[in-house]
Scaffold this motif. Structure first.
Motif, PDB file in Angstrom:
ATOM      1  N   VAL A   1      48.029  35.073  40.557  1.00  0.00           N
ATOM      2  CA  VAL A   1      48.753  35.485  41.767  1.00  0.00           C
ATOM      3  C   VAL A   1      48.344  34.594  42.930  1.00  0.00           C
ATOM      4  O   VAL A   1      47.211  34.120  42.984  1.00  0.00           O
ATOM      5  CB  VAL A   1      48.449  36.968  42.141  1.00  0.00           C
ATOM      6  N   LEU A   2      49.286  34.386  43.826  1.00  0.00           N
ATOM      7  CA  LEU A   2      48.970  33.733  45.094  1.00  0.00           C
ATOM      8  C   LEU A   2      48.782  34.828  46.120  1.00  0.00           C
ATOM      9  O   LEU A   2      49.615  35.744  46.208  1.00  0.00           O
ATOM     10  CB  LEU A   2      50.126  32.856  45.562  1.00  0.00           C
ATOM     11  N   ILE A   3      47.702  34.718  46.898  1.00  0.00           N
ATOM     12  CA  ILE A   3      47.425  35.720  47.942  1.00  0.00           C
ATOM     13  C   ILE A   3      46.917  34.993  49.184  1.00  0.00           C
ATOM     14  O   ILE A   3      46.621  33.791  49.116  1.00  0.00           O
ATOM     15  CB  ILE A   3      46.348  36.738  47.478  1.00  0.00           C
ATOM     16  N   ASP A   4      46.772  35.720  50.304  1.00  0.00           N
ATOM     17  CA  ASP A   4      46.178  35.108  51.492  1.00  0.00           C
ATOM     18  C   ASP A   4      44.751  34.670  51.172  1.00  0.00           C
ATOM     19  O   ASP A   4      43.990  35.421  50.559  1.00  0.00           O
ATOM     20  CB  ASP A   4      46.133  36.116  52.650  1.00  0.00           C
ATOM     21  N   ARG A   5      44.392  33.462  51.631  1.00  0.00           N
ATOM     22  CA  ARG A   5      43.080  32.916  51.275  1.00  0.00           C
ATOM     23  C   ARG A   5      41.934  33.810  51.754  1.00  0.00           C
ATOM     24  O   ARG A   5      40.905  33.912  51.100  1.00  0.00           O
ATOM     25  CB  ARG A   5      42.934  31.513  51.873  1.00  0.00           C
ATOM     26  N   LYS A   6      42.140  34.506  52.877  1.00  0.00           N
ATOM     27  CA  LYS A   6      41.024  35.308  53.408  1.00  0.00           C
ATOM     28  C   LYS A   6      40.647  36.459  52.468  1.00  0.00           C
ATOM     29  O   LYS A   6      39.566  37.016  52.585  1.00  0.00           O
ATOM     30  CB  LYS A   6      41.338  35.807  54.819  1.00  0.00           C
ATOM     31  N   TYR A   7      41.521  36.811  51.534  1.00  0.00           N
ATOM     32  CA  TYR A   7      41.201  37.900  50.592  1.00  0.00           C
ATOM     33  C   TYR A   7      40.717  37.393  49.240  1.00  0.00           C
ATOM     34  O   TYR A   7      40.545  38.186  48.314  1.00  0.00           O
ATOM     35  CB  TYR A   7      42.437  38.774  50.361  1.00  0.00           C
ATOM     36  N   MET A   8      40.519  36.078  49.135  1.00  0.00           N
ATOM     37  CA  MET A   8      40.231  35.528  47.807  1.00  0.00           C
ATOM     38  C   MET A   8      38.977  36.127  47.159  1.00  0.00           C
ATOM     39  O   MET A   8      39.018  36.614  46.026  1.00  0.00           O
ATOM     40  CB  MET A   8      40.088  34.011  47.909  1.00  0.00           C
ATOM     41  N   GLU A   9      37.857  36.111  47.896  1.00  0.00           N
ATOM     42  CA  GLU A   9      36.603  36.640  47.335  1.00  0.00           C
ATOM     43  C   GLU A   9      36.766  38.100  46.952  1.00  0.00           C
ATOM     44  O   GLU A   9      36.345  38.530  45.881  1.00  0.00           O
ATOM     45  CB  GLU A   9      35.448  36.509  48.336  1.00  0.00           C
ATOM     46  N   LEU A  10      37.388  38.852  47.866  1.00  0.00           N
ATOM     47  CA  LEU A  10      37.596  40.285  47.630  1.00  0.00           C
ATOM     48  C   LEU A  10      38.421  40.498  46.359  1.00  0.00           C
ATOM     49  O   LEU A  10      38.108  41.361  45.531  1.00  0.00           O
ATOM     50  CB  LEU A  10      38.314  40.879  48.848  1.00  0.00           C
ATOM     51  N   ALA A  11      39.440  39.681  46.189  1.00  0.00           N
ATOM     52  CA  ALA A  11      40.302  39.824  45.006  1.00  0.00           C
ATOM     53  C   ALA A  11      39.517  39.522  43.734  1.00  0.00           C
ATOM     54  O   ALA A  11      39.618  40.244  42.740  1.00  0.00           O
ATOM     55  CB  ALA A  11      41.506  38.884  45.124  1.00  0.00           C
ATOM     56  N   VAL A  12      38.715  38.462  43.759  1.00  0.00           N
ATOM     57  CA  VAL A  12      37.922  38.105  42.573  1.00  0.00           C
ATOM     58  C   VAL A  12      36.999  39.277  42.218  1.00  0.00           C
ATOM     59  O   VAL A  12      36.911  39.692  41.057  1.00  0.00           O
ATOM     60  CB  VAL A  12      37.094  36.811  42.823  1.00  0.00           C
ATOM     61  N   GLN A  13      36.341  39.833  43.228  1.00  0.00           N
ATOM     62  CA  GLN A  13      35.401  40.923  42.964  1.00  0.00           C
ATOM     63  C   GLN A  13      36.128  42.171  42.464  1.00  0.00           C
ATOM     64  O   GLN A  13      35.681  42.835  41.523  1.00  0.00           O
ATOM     65  CB  GLN A  13      34.598  41.247  44.243  1.00  0.00           C
ATOM     66  N   ALA A  14      37.275  42.467  43.076  1.00  0.00           N
ATOM     67  CA  ALA A  14      38.027  43.666  42.671  1.00  0.00           C
ATOM     68  C   ALA A  14      38.499  43.535  41.220  1.00  0.00           C
ATOM     69  O   ALA A  14      38.413  44.490  40.438  1.00  0.00           O
ATOM     70  CB  ALA A  14      39.227  43.865  43.601  1.00  0.00           C
ATOM     71  N   LEU A  15      38.951  42.350  40.848  1.00  0.00           N
ATOM     72  CA  LEU A  15      39.444  42.162  39.474  1.00  0.00           C
ATOM     73  C   LEU A  15      38.283  42.173  38.476  1.00  0.00           C
ATOM     74  O   LEU A  15      38.405  42.702  37.369  1.00  0.00           O
ATOM     75  CB  LEU A  15      40.244  40.857  39.371  1.00  0.00           C
ATOM     76  N   HIS A  16      37.179  41.608  38.883  1.00  0.00           N
ATOM     77  CA  HIS A  16      36.000  41.609  38.010  1.00  0.00           C
ATOM     78  C   HIS A  16      35.608  43.066  37.696  1.00  0.00           C
ATOM     79  O   HIS A  16      35.325  43.415  36.548  1.00  0.00           O
ATOM     80  CB  HIS A  16      34.858  40.864  38.711  1.00  0.00           C
ATOM     81  N   ASP A  17      35.647  43.899  38.716  1.00  0.00           N
ATOM     82  CA  ASP A  17      35.348  45.344  38.547  1.00  0.00           C
ATOM     83  C   ASP A  17      36.405  46.028  37.694  1.00  0.00           C
ATOM     84  O   ASP A  17      36.105  46.747  36.764  1.00  0.00           O
ATOM     85  CB  ASP A  17      35.359  46.046  39.916  1.00  0.00           C
ATOM     86  N   ALA A  18      37.661  45.771  38.036  1.00  0.00           N
ATOM     87  CA  ALA A  18      38.763  46.491  37.389  1.00  0.00           C
ATOM     88  C   ALA A  18      38.773  46.248  35.884  1.00  0.00           C
ATOM     89  O   ALA A  18      39.133  47.136  35.113  1.00  0.00           O
ATOM     90  CB  ALA A  18      40.106  46.057  37.995  1.00  0.00           C
ATOM     91  N   PHE A  19      38.369  45.066  35.460  1.00  0.00           N
ATOM     92  CA  PHE A  19      38.380  44.772  34.020  1.00  0.00           C
ATOM     93  C   PHE A  19      36.994  44.921  33.382  1.00  0.00           C
ATOM     94  O   PHE A  19      36.776  44.494  32.246  1.00  0.00           O
ATOM     95  CB  PHE A  19      38.966  43.375  33.763  1.00  0.00           C
ATOM     96  N   GLY A  20      36.074  45.515  34.137  1.00  0.00           N
ATOM     97  CA  GLY A  20      34.750  45.834  33.583  1.00  0.00           C
ATOM     98  C   GLY A  20      34.020  44.619  33.052  1.00  0.00           C
ATOM     99  O   GLY A  20      33.310  44.670  32.050  1.00  0.00           O
ATOM    100  N   LEU A  21      34.156  43.490  33.767  1.00  0.00           N
ATOM    101  CA  LEU A  21      33.595  42.248  33.227  1.00  0.00           C
ATOM    102  C   LEU A  21      32.075  42.174  33.321  1.00  0.00           C
ATOM    103  O   LEU A  21      31.452  41.320  32.695  1.00  0.00           O
ATOM    104  CB  LEU A  21      34.220  41.032  33.928  1.00  0.00           C
ATOM    105  N   ASP A  22      31.491  43.070  34.129  1.00  0.00           N
ATOM    106  CA  ASP A  22      30.020  43.046  34.196  1.00  0.00           C
ATOM    107  C   ASP A  22      29.392  43.638  32.943  1.00  0.00           C
ATOM    108  O   ASP A  22      28.206  43.504  32.703  1.00  0.00           O
ATOM    109  CB  ASP A  22      29.529  43.768  35.457  1.00  0.00           C
ATOM    110  N   LYS A  23      30.235  44.275  32.110  1.00  0.00           N
ATOM    111  CA  LYS A  23      29.705  44.872  30.872  1.00  0.00           C
ATOM    112  C   LYS A  23      30.269  44.133  29.653  1.00  0.00           C
ATOM    113  O   LYS A  23      31.433  43.747  29.639  1.00  0.00           O
ATOM    114  CB  LYS A  23      30.116  46.347  30.773  1.00  0.00           C
ATOM    115  N   ALA A  24      29.418  43.949  28.646  1.00  0.00           N
ATOM    116  CA  ALA A  24      29.879  43.296  27.414  1.00  0.00           C
ATOM    117  C   ALA A  24      30.861  44.209  26.693  1.00  0.00           C
ATOM    118  O   ALA A  24      30.844  45.422  26.886  1.00  0.00           O
ATOM    119  CB  ALA A  24      28.689  42.989  26.524  1.00  0.00           C
ATOM    120  N   ALA A  25      31.720  43.611  25.865  1.00  0.00           N
ATOM    121  CA  ALA A  25      32.722  44.406  25.130  1.00  0.00           C
ATOM    122  C   ALA A  25      32.051  45.390  24.183  1.00  0.00           C
ATOM    123  O   ALA A  25      30.975  45.126  23.701  1.00  0.00           O
ATOM    124  CB  ALA A  25      33.609  43.472  24.319  1.00  0.00           C
TER     125      ALA A  25
END
Ligand code: ADP
Ligand code: ASP
Ligand code: MG
Length: 412
Positions: free
Chosen positions: A388-412
């Motif tokens: 997705v293209l989004i406003d640059r000022k939200y980039m970090e926030l978007a990366v963190q939100a998606l990392h959380d949403a897909f549970g990437l901090d935990k192994a499968a």
């Protein structure tokens, strides 16, 4: 003698102490019984400084001279690395790209490797040399001019040497200890992956994860090079870092494996172009000719035979894109009411082979961005990625939100 390729990036050769540290790692592999090809980058910051000097001297520079200048950072580190190894009693010598010769196309600043004849280096190994130090990122064109392989190109030099010399493995030493679920500098909860599939790494790299140059992953995939990313600054052994490997060799698999971002994007909209057969060709032909790397494309619905056409490209190519569109308008090839450039956008993408068999990834992505109040401007999907293209000022926030949403901090 088994041969290993070891590549050290800019931070890993950033000063003499770091070059010594890298040389010690090389010496250890020689003691284990390997012949080694070491590929080095320029010292960190050096290539940027050289690019700056070129741009200040000549804004519309001759790409051949650009390559002559920006390739030079690697010459320094190759010589220093060879000297450092000699000081440690390891028989070593350096090679610049043209001396190998590493033969490339003539596409200056983005050349592709065509051939790496082995004879020169093989002969020195046969004479007792233990380490060939090669300046990364550079080669020679059929016209005999110095070329470079695009930013981050030393990774590609390393993989190409590993393929040409049938290396046991290609080890990419860098300033992080492997490939993470996302850039660990943006998301503290990013998790190091023990393994990642070639296809996923290819997507992550091409969508902005600069830990490996895209082309290096392509080459490793094509020539079945065992490719590993690991830390220059830690003790490492056979099992350290991240192995880039075939999909079949991965046991646990999350639906989404990683999040990538690309900060410097722009979104351009041609307002009210004629909606007729051939219009896309009339727009994107001149853009391609002008060297604009168009990424996403959206065409709006047509009203009274006219439509809006939106595309994205790297932000530093906006002037070139504007120029190409104005010229196409002046020559009568296209007609539009206006050209609007939004230069404050970034691209955020999720990547995962698991998407092939799981529905609902896009919905989850959009919901999690919506929950943060982030507006999506353009969407693009393929079999294993959603961007997705989004406003640059939200980039970090978007990366963190998606990392959380897909549970990437935990192994499968
Ligand atoms: P080098 O100079 O060694 O080639 P680069 O700066 O080109 O190193 O690449 C390493 C950097 O890539 C890391 O410092 C990190 O910030 C960034 N990076 C981006 N995405 C990832 C990721 N998914 N995993 C690891 N590093 C990443
Ligand atoms: N020094 C080059 C660059 O900064 C190549 C590399 O480091 O891979 O892009
Ligand atoms: Mg790099």
């Amino acid at each position: 003698m088994p041969l290993l390729v070891m590549k050290f990036g800019g931070t890993s050769v950033g000063d003499l102490a770091r070059i010594r540290n890298a040389a010690e790692k090389v010496k250890r592999e020689v003691e284990r019984g390997f012949d080694v090809i070491v590929v080095v980058s320029a010292m960190s910051g050096k290539t940027n400084e050289l690019v700056g000097w070129v741009e200040q001297t000549s804004p519309l520079f001759d790409a051949r001279e650009y390559d002559a200048v920006v390739s030079s950072g690697e010459n320094v580190t190759a010589g220093l690395m060879a000297l450092m190894l000699q000081e440690m009693d390891v028989p070593a010598r350096s090679w610049q790209g043209w001396q190998v010769p590493l033969k490339t196309t003539s596409a200056h600043s983005a050349a592709r490797i065509e051939d790496i004849p082995r004879a020169n280096i093989d002969q020195k190994f046969a004479e007792g040399m233990k380490v060939a130090v090669v300046a990364g990122f550079q080669g020679i064109s059929p016209e005999g001019r110095i070329t470079t392989l695009g930013r981050g190109g030393s990774d590609t030099t390393a993989v190409a040497f590993a393929a040409a010399f049938d290396a046991v493995r290609c080890d990419i030493y860098t300033d992080v200890d492997g490939v993470y679920t996302t850039d660990p500098r943006i998301e503290g909860k990013a998790r190091k992956l023990d393994r990642i599939a070639f296809e996923e790494m290819l997507e992550l790299a091409s969508l902005g994860a600069k830990v490996l140059q895209t082309r290096s992953v392509e080459l490793a995939m094509r020539y079945k090079v065992k490719l590993r990313v690991l830390s220059s600054f830690e003790e490492t052994d056979e099992n350290s870092g991240t192995l880039v490997c075939d999909e079949e060799d991965i046991v646990e698999q999350n639906v989404v494996s990683g999040v990538a971002y690309s900060r410097d994007e722009a979104k351009m909209t041609l307002i009210s172009v004629a909606d007729r057969p051939g219009i896309a060709a009339a727009i994107f032909g001149p853009l391609a000719k002008a060297g604009v790397n168009v990424d996403m494309i959206v065409q709006n619905i047509s009203e009274e035979g006219r439509t809006d056409m939106t595309f994205s490209c790297p932000v530093n190519q906006v002037p070139r894109a504007e120029d190409a569109m104005e010229k196409a308008r002046a020559s009568g090839e296209i007609n539009f009411h206006g050209l609007v450039a939004d230069t404050d956008v970034a691209k955020v993408s999720v990547v995962g082979i698991g998407m092939r068999s799981h529905a609902g990834v896009a919905a989850r992505m959009f919901e999690s961005l919506a929950a943060e109040g982030i507006n999506i401007k353009v969407i693009a999907t393929s079999e294993i990625k959603i961007s997705v293209l989004i406003d640059r000022k939200y980039m970090e926030l978007a990366v963190q939100a998606l990392h959380d949403a897909f549970g990437l901090d935990k192994a499968a």
